[in-house]
Write a protein that holds these residues in place. Sequence first.
Motif, PDB file in Angstrom:
ATOM      1  N   MET A   1       0.928  -0.935   0.116  1.00 18.70           N
ATOM      2  CA  MET A   1       0.056   0.242   0.142  1.00 18.70           C
ATOM      3  C   MET A   1       0.681   1.218   0.093  1.00 18.70           C
ATOM      4  SD  MET A   1      -2.716   1.797   2.661  1.00 18.70           S
ATOM      5  CE  MET A   1      -3.008   0.046   3.648  1.00 18.70           C
ATOM      6  N   GLY A   2       0.618   2.220  -0.774  1.00 22.01           N
ATOM      7  CA  GLY A   2       1.387   3.579  -0.695  1.00 22.01           C
ATOM      8  C   GLY A   2       0.333   4.910  -0.448  1.00 22.01           C
ATOM      9  N   TYR A   3       0.992   5.600   0.161  1.00 28.54           N
ATOM     10  CA  TYR A   3       0.505   6.750   0.324  1.00 28.54           C
ATOM     11  C   TYR A   3       1.246   8.051  -0.288  1.00 28.54           C
ATOM     12  CZ  TYR A   3      -2.486   5.043   4.113  1.00 28.54           C
ATOM     13  OH  TYR A   3      -3.266   4.493   5.106  1.00 28.54           O
ATOM     14  N   ALA A   4       0.774   8.865  -1.027  1.00 27.86           N
ATOM     15  CA  ALA A   4       1.372  10.356  -1.373  1.00 27.86           C
ATOM     16  C   ALA A   4       1.492  11.059  -0.173  1.00 27.86           C
ATOM     17  CB  ALA A   4       0.784  10.824  -2.314  1.00 27.86           C
ATOM     18  N   LEU A   5       2.786  11.363   0.244  1.00 27.69           N
ATOM     19  CA  LEU A   5       2.922  12.125   1.408  1.00 27.69           C
ATOM     20  C   LEU A   5       3.995  13.119   1.152  1.00 27.69           C
ATOM     21  CD1 LEU A   5       2.041  11.580   4.609  1.00 27.69           C
ATOM     22  CD2 LEU A   5       4.397  10.643   4.708  1.00 27.69           C
ATOM     23  N   SER A   6       3.581  14.474   1.391  1.00 32.54           N
ATOM     24  CA  SER A   6       4.453  15.806   1.216  1.00 32.54           C
ATOM     25  C   SER A   6       5.442  15.872   2.231  1.00 32.54           C
ATOM     26  CB  SER A   6       3.503  16.959   1.024  1.00 32.54           C
ATOM     27  OG  SER A   6       2.850  17.194   2.346  1.00 32.54           O
ATOM     28  N   GLN A   7       6.578  16.392   1.656  1.00 29.52           N
ATOM     29  CA  GLN A   7       7.669  16.657   2.679  1.00 29.52           C
ATOM     30  C   GLN A   7       7.262  17.348   4.002  1.00 29.52           C
ATOM     31  OE1 GLN A   7      11.135  18.273   1.167  1.00 29.52           O
ATOM     32  NE2 GLN A   7      12.529  17.712   2.445  1.00 29.52           N
ATOM     33  N   SER A   8       7.744  16.981   5.198  1.00 30.18           N
ATOM     34  CA  SER A   8       7.513  17.644   6.221  1.00 30.18           C
ATOM     35  C   SER A   8       5.983  17.855   6.791  1.00 30.18           C
ATOM     36  CB  SER A   8       8.091  18.949   6.369  1.00 30.18           C
ATOM     37  OG  SER A   8       9.380  19.133   6.351  1.00 30.18           O
ATOM     38  N   ASN A   9       5.310  16.715   6.366  1.00 34.48           N
ATOM     39  CA  ASN A   9       3.811  16.710   6.470  1.00 34.48           C
ATOM     40  C   ASN A   9       3.677  16.130   7.780  1.00 34.48           C
ATOM     41  OD1 ASN A   9       1.131  15.737   6.785  1.00 34.48           O
ATOM     42  ND2 ASN A   9       1.010  15.239   4.439  1.00 34.48           N
ATOM     43  N   SER A  10       2.916  16.870   8.749  1.00 35.86           N
ATOM     44  CA  SER A  10       2.524  16.214  10.149  1.00 35.86           C
ATOM     45  C   SER A  10       1.174  16.002  10.471  1.00 35.86           C
ATOM     46  CB  SER A  10       3.288  17.277  11.051  1.00 35.86           C
ATOM     47  OG  SER A  10       2.762  18.683  11.126  1.00 35.86           O
ATOM     48  N   THR A  11       0.297  16.473   9.286  1.00 33.45           N
ATOM     49  CA  THR A  11      -1.111  16.228   9.534  1.00 33.45           C
ATOM     50  C   THR A  11      -1.969  14.946   9.104  1.00 33.45           C
ATOM     51  OG1 THR A  11      -1.292  17.513   7.461  1.00 33.45           O
ATOM     52  CG2 THR A  11      -1.200  18.506   9.795  1.00 33.45           C
ATOM     53  N   GLN A  12      -1.362  14.371   8.286  1.00 31.86           N
ATOM     54  CA  GLN A  12      -1.967  13.155   7.554  1.00 31.86           C
ATOM     55  C   GLN A  12      -1.691  11.755   8.196  1.00 31.86           C
ATOM     56  OE1 GLN A  12      -1.056  12.389   3.329  1.00 31.86           O
ATOM     57  NE2 GLN A  12      -2.288  10.612   3.250  1.00 31.86           N
ATOM     58  N   PRO A  13      -2.814  11.133   8.987  1.00 28.25           N
ATOM     59  CA  PRO A  13      -2.628   9.971   9.542  1.00 28.25           C
ATOM     60  C   PRO A  13      -2.232   8.843   8.663  1.00 28.25           C
ATOM     61  CG  PRO A  13      -4.897  10.747   9.614  1.00 28.25           C
ATOM     62  CD  PRO A  13      -4.266  11.800   9.123  1.00 28.25           C
ATOM     63  N   LEU A  14      -1.511   7.703   8.839  1.00 29.87           N
ATOM     64  CA  LEU A  14      -1.529   6.591   8.084  1.00 29.87           C
ATOM     65  C   LEU A  14      -1.996   5.703   8.634  1.00 29.87           C
ATOM     66  CD1 LEU A  14       2.424   7.004   7.367  1.00 29.87           C
ATOM     67  CD2 LEU A  14       0.747   7.958   6.127  1.00 29.87           C
ATOM     68  N   THR A  15      -3.091   5.014   8.142  1.00 26.05           N
ATOM     69  CA  THR A  15      -3.826   3.843   8.742  1.00 26.05           C
ATOM     70  C   THR A  15      -3.353   2.480   8.234  1.00 26.05           C
ATOM     71  OG1 THR A  15      -5.566   4.103   6.738  1.00 26.05           O
ATOM     72  CG2 THR A  15      -5.915   5.365   8.996  1.00 26.05           C
ATOM     73  N   PHE A  16      -3.614   1.322   9.014  1.00 24.04           N
ATOM     74  CA  PHE A  16      -3.186   0.017   8.960  1.00 24.04           C
ATOM     75  C   PHE A  16      -3.889  -0.902   9.668  1.00 24.04           C
ATOM     76  CE2 PHE A  16      -0.700   1.276  12.243  1.00 24.04           C
ATOM     77  CZ  PHE A  16      -0.501   0.508  13.210  1.00 24.04           C
ATOM     78  N   LEU A  17      -4.060  -2.159   9.146  1.00 23.66           N
ATOM     79  CA  LEU A  17      -4.776  -3.095   9.602  1.00 23.66           C
ATOM     80  C   LEU A  17      -3.612  -4.167  10.339  1.00 23.66           C
ATOM     81  CD1 LEU A  17      -6.959  -5.260  10.274  1.00 23.66           C
ATOM     82  CD2 LEU A  17      -6.398  -6.360   8.076  1.00 23.66           C
ATOM     83  N   LEU A  18      -3.502  -4.449  11.631  1.00 23.34           N
ATOM     84  CA  LEU A  18      -2.885  -5.171  12.232  1.00 23.34           C
ATOM     85  C   LEU A  18      -3.166  -6.464  12.459  1.00 23.34           C
ATOM     86  CD1 LEU A  18       0.230  -4.783  13.667  1.00 23.34           C
ATOM     87  CD2 LEU A  18      -0.970  -4.824  15.896  1.00 23.34           C
ATOM     88  N   VAL A  19      -2.509  -7.608  11.837  1.00 23.70           N
ATOM     89  CA  VAL A  19      -2.742  -9.104  11.668  1.00 23.70           C
ATOM     90  C   VAL A  19      -1.933  -9.905  12.731  1.00 23.70           C
ATOM     91  CG1 VAL A  19      -4.205  -8.927   9.617  1.00 23.70           C
ATOM     92  CG2 VAL A  19      -1.525  -9.606   9.524  1.00 23.70           C
ATOM     93  N   GLN A  20      -2.352 -10.954  12.966  1.00 22.37           N
ATOM     94  CA  GLN A  20      -1.611 -11.915  13.554  1.00 22.37           C
ATOM     95  C   GLN A  20      -0.584 -12.777  12.693  1.00 22.37           C
ATOM     96  OE1 GLN A  20      -3.841 -14.654  15.631  1.00 22.37           O
ATOM     97  NE2 GLN A  20      -5.226 -12.810  16.777  1.00 22.37           N
ATOM     98  N   SER A  21       0.444 -12.924  13.390  1.00 22.99           N
ATOM     99  CA  SER A  21       1.543 -13.426  12.245  1.00 22.99           C
ATOM    100  C   SER A  21       1.218 -14.867  12.168  1.00 22.99           C
ATOM    101  CB  SER A  21       2.996 -13.334  12.981  1.00 22.99           C
ATOM    102  OG  SER A  21       2.927 -13.996  14.194  1.00 22.99           O
ATOM    103  N   ALA A  22       0.572 -15.443  12.930  1.00 20.20           N
ATOM    104  CA  ALA A  22       0.445 -17.131  12.774  1.00 20.20           C
ATOM    105  C   ALA A  22      -0.473 -17.423  11.502  1.00 20.20           C
ATOM    106  CB  ALA A  22      -0.495 -17.655  13.849  1.00 20.20           C
ATOM    107  N   ALA A  23      -1.552 -16.478  11.189  1.00 24.63           N
ATOM    108  CA  ALA A  23      -2.461 -16.739   9.918  1.00 24.63           C
ATOM    109  C   ALA A  23      -2.334 -15.395   8.929  1.00 24.63           C
ATOM    110  CB  ALA A  23      -3.769 -16.673  10.452  1.00 24.63           C
ATOM    111  N   HIS A  24      -1.786 -14.683   9.249  1.00 24.81           N
ATOM    112  CA  HIS A  24      -1.567 -13.198   8.418  1.00 24.81           C
ATOM    113  C   HIS A  24      -2.918 -12.814   7.985  1.00 24.81           C
ATOM    114  CE1 HIS A  24       2.891 -13.802   8.602  1.00 24.81           C
ATOM    115  NE2 HIS A  24       2.521 -15.119   8.204  1.00 24.81           N
ATOM    116  N   ILE A  25      -4.104 -13.311   8.516  1.00 28.12           N
ATOM    117  CA  ILE A  25      -5.251 -12.619   8.051  1.00 28.12           C
ATOM    118  C   ILE A  25      -6.064 -12.258   9.274  1.00 28.12           C
ATOM    119  CG2 ILE A  25      -7.630 -13.491   7.110  1.00 28.12           C
ATOM    120  CD1 ILE A  25      -5.850 -15.532   5.487  1.00 28.12           C
ATOM    121  N   THR A  26      -5.886 -12.983  10.214  1.00 27.64           N
ATOM    122  CA  THR A  26      -6.695 -12.584  11.641  1.00 27.64           C
ATOM    123  C   THR A  26      -6.039 -11.441  12.230  1.00 27.64           C
ATOM    124  OG1 THR A  26      -7.163 -15.036  12.147  1.00 27.64           O
ATOM    125  CG2 THR A  26      -7.593 -13.460  13.782  1.00 27.64           C
TER     126      THR A  26
END
Length: 84
Positions: A1-26
């Motif tokens: 996944m990629g985000y276009a992020l401007s230099q010295s940006n401090s306002t745009q949150p980056l979101t992500f899904l954290l998954v368990q390493s055992a199944a890589h899905i859960t």
Amino acid sequence: MGYALSQSNSTQPLTFLLVQSAAHITGATGKSPVVTISKNGGAFGAISGAGLANITGNYYKVTLDATDTDTLGDVIYRFTDSIL
């Protein structure tokens, strides 16, 4: 996944899904992942910003600060937790 992020940006949150390493899905809920970044192909290191938050369930967001995004080029972020 990629985000276009401007230099010295401090306002745009980056979101992500954290998954368990055992199944890589859960989804992994209730975790406190460690966030590291690599700026323009450099070694991974700690972020300067402290904006890591659980949005809901297994979705999280982090807001990098201007120091984290002060270098031109790719910013790669990595999230890990010791108990997944």
